[in-house]
Design a protein around this motif. Sequence first.
Motif, PDB file in Angstrom:
ATOM      1  N   ARG A  31       3.847  10.144  -4.351  1.00 47.02           N
ATOM      2  CA  ARG A  31       3.047  10.580  -3.204  1.00 47.02           C
ATOM      3  C   ARG A  31       2.999  12.105  -3.211  1.00 47.02           C
ATOM      4  O   ARG A  31       4.020  12.762  -3.114  1.00 47.02           O
ATOM      5  CB  ARG A  31       3.680  10.060  -1.914  1.00 47.02           C
ATOM      6  CG  ARG A  31       3.038  10.544  -0.648  1.00 47.02           C
ATOM      7  CD  ARG A  31       3.712   9.938   0.586  1.00 47.02           C
ATOM      8  NE  ARG A  31       3.349  10.683   1.775  1.00 47.02           N
ATOM      9  CZ  ARG A  31       4.039  11.717   2.252  1.00 47.02           C
ATOM     10  NH1 ARG A  31       5.144  12.118   1.643  1.00 47.02           N
ATOM     11  NH2 ARG A  31       3.636  12.340   3.342  1.00 47.02           N
ATOM     12  N   HIS A 128       4.457   5.883  -3.042  1.00 47.18           N
ATOM     13  CA  HIS A 128       3.771   4.722  -2.495  1.00 47.18           C
ATOM     14  C   HIS A 128       4.133   3.512  -3.342  1.00 47.18           C
ATOM     15  O   HIS A 128       4.477   3.648  -4.521  1.00 47.18           O
ATOM     16  CB  HIS A 128       2.251   4.908  -2.536  1.00 47.18           C
ATOM     17  CG  HIS A 128       1.718   5.872  -1.527  1.00 47.18           C
ATOM     18  ND1 HIS A 128       1.819   5.660  -0.173  1.00 47.18           N
ATOM     19  CD2 HIS A 128       1.061   7.053  -1.667  1.00 47.18           C
ATOM     20  CE1 HIS A 128       1.251   6.669   0.479  1.00 47.18           C
ATOM     21  NE2 HIS A 128       0.795   7.528  -0.406  1.00 47.18           N
ATOM     22  N   TYR A 355      -3.592   6.624   5.993  1.00 45.90           N
ATOM     23  CA  TYR A 355      -3.829   5.819   4.781  1.00 45.90           C
ATOM     24  C   TYR A 355      -4.813   4.686   5.047  1.00 45.90           C
ATOM     25  O   TYR A 355      -4.671   3.583   4.514  1.00 45.90           O
ATOM     26  CB  TYR A 355      -2.510   5.276   4.222  1.00 45.90           C
ATOM     27  CG  TYR A 355      -1.550   6.369   3.825  1.00 45.90           C
ATOM     28  CD1 TYR A 355      -1.909   7.337   2.888  1.00 45.90           C
ATOM     29  CD2 TYR A 355      -0.284   6.466   4.405  1.00 45.90           C
ATOM     30  CE1 TYR A 355      -1.034   8.358   2.526  1.00 45.90           C
ATOM     31  CE2 TYR A 355       0.594   7.481   4.056  1.00 45.90           C
ATOM     32  CZ  TYR A 355       0.212   8.420   3.115  1.00 45.90           C
ATOM     33  OH  TYR A 355       1.078   9.434   2.761  1.00 45.90           O
ATOM     34  N   GLU A 361       0.673   1.086   2.011  1.00 43.61           N
ATOM     35  CA  GLU A 361       0.680   2.540   1.872  1.00 43.61           C
ATOM     36  C   GLU A 361       1.517   3.183   2.984  1.00 43.61           C
ATOM     37  O   GLU A 361       2.307   4.100   2.743  1.00 43.61           O
ATOM     38  CB  GLU A 361      -0.751   3.091   1.921  1.00 43.61           C
ATOM     39  CG  GLU A 361      -1.661   2.579   0.820  1.00 43.61           C
ATOM     40  CD  GLU A 361      -1.279   3.120  -0.544  1.00 43.61           C
ATOM     41  OE1 GLU A 361      -1.399   4.335  -0.781  1.00 43.61           O
ATOM     42  OE2 GLU A 361      -0.838   2.315  -1.380  1.00 43.61           O
ATOM     43  N   ALA A 365       5.356   4.714   2.199  1.00 49.43           N
ATOM     44  CA  ALA A 365       5.505   6.166   2.402  1.00 49.43           C
ATOM     45  C   ALA A 365       6.626   6.461   3.394  1.00 49.43           C
ATOM     46  O   ALA A 365       7.455   7.352   3.168  1.00 49.43           O
ATOM     47  CB  ALA A 365       4.193   6.765   2.890  1.00 49.43           C
TER      48      ALA A 365
END
Length: 530
Positions: A31, A128, A355, A361, A365
């Motif tokens: 990420r 991710h 996202y 996602e 994260a």
Amino acid sequence: MANSRYEYVKCFEVEDEVMYPNIIVVQIDGRDFGCFSEKHGFEKPNDDKALNLMNACAIKVLENFSDVIFAYGFNDEYSFVLKKETTFYQRRASKILSIIVSFFSSTYVTKWKEFFSQKELSVPPSFHSRVISCASMEVLQAYLLWRQTECHISNQYNTCLWKLVFSGKSEKDAKEILKGTQKQEQNELLFQQFGINYKDLPQIFRQGSCAIKIKVDDIVKYREDGTPVKRPRKKAVIVHSENVATKRFWNNYTCLTEELGSLAEGINKIKPEYLRSFQFESRLMLSTWIVVRVDGCHFHRFCEDNGFQKPNDEQALKLMNSCAVSLLEMFKDIIFAYGVSDEYSFVLKKDSLLYQRWSSEIVSAVVSLFSSMYVMKWKEFFPEKEFKEPPYFDGRSVCYPSSEILRDYLAWRQVDCHINNQYNTCFWLLVKSGKTRTEAQSSLKGTQTQEKNELLAKFGIDYNALPIIFRMGSSVFWDRDEPTRNDRVVVEHGNIIETSFWKEHPRILDEEESLLTILCPHSNKMLRLS
């Protein structure tokens, strides 16, 4: 978790089981790793230390999770393949993807100094993750071919790009020169201008890396005559291959054919759009409150291994709070967080488009960043301790359609905090007084709040006088420091259902729907935790 009248909120958790016989692949990728690489001065176009760090993390994943039998990675991504018959966390996609990305992130931070001994890790790495549900071996084969082809294409392009930049071109000019070029043209550019034969570049750059389990014989002891006694075991190793999606490569490793099956003799390239259709994914419903709950995995063992105080370790709780503060600072869509013990719930604003509201996602994260921060901040709270194994967490996202249900969710978590803390306080007092754990459990079986309070009183303890962080948990949110007029994230402890809590913190009320209305619609409906 303790029983309470608020437990109905669990019905909003969506089942996300990956049905058998689909093969589960967990793909993780960095990420904002472009910024992360720049910040830490990674070499261009490839940093072999950074790639070997990724490989070391992949090896650790295979060693820690027996159901993960193969992985393929390049650059800042890795794909982990689970055995076909796996029942790992009941094949629940959110559990699997969050656990693997969390463990990978924690391991990345833990192993950083092994590969970058002269560099400080200045910002937390995060990744991710998503689940690919491969309907057949043919789909898995096509997926692996796609990822290795992508490795080759991106590496060849980046090698040309950075050679041009290092020769004096601007990055913009270098991209313009390479625009529309194909494989052969890029090979000619490398050879004619820089004397580089692309095929002579290190395999790890061109082909990526495979983490795989092989059978080895370990010497466990020696007989009296000096001959060794050997026992077979599986060992995770890194190998490189020009084409991982071939029957020839696959048949070299019996664990792959035994746990997954055989590959076809050959396979044509398949469009990425087709392969993306196997991504096990969902978008979270618009105009609902998203809650991401992060929960420690095997934290009883982690606490034992690291000597946490029982029933509560204040430093461990403060470490969790510090990680939550970092998440609010990094994700502006998170407006409130509530934590207790080894879990934290993060509330995203109702109109959040973080996202594009893709569940995997968001969850990956949050869990990945939380895990990295936990390891990075460890020494701030435990300067004399080195943890034995990386901590890791699972995560899930749940949508709550109304303010009242969100109120009940938070009430559920705080009631759970109270009930569990009261029980654990009694339990560990009994154990420390000489009872076995079984005897302590038997003594407390079926007891209610009043009976536990009476038991604590026998030990000279007033439950309501215990530190509020133990009894009420922790709330994290943005507030304004009035003397400086600066916004900051704060940690408070109190009854989050009480109207007075929200009136004391009007900054939280700036959201589009008043949290005072959400959490306390009726002032006569107060939750009493005593």
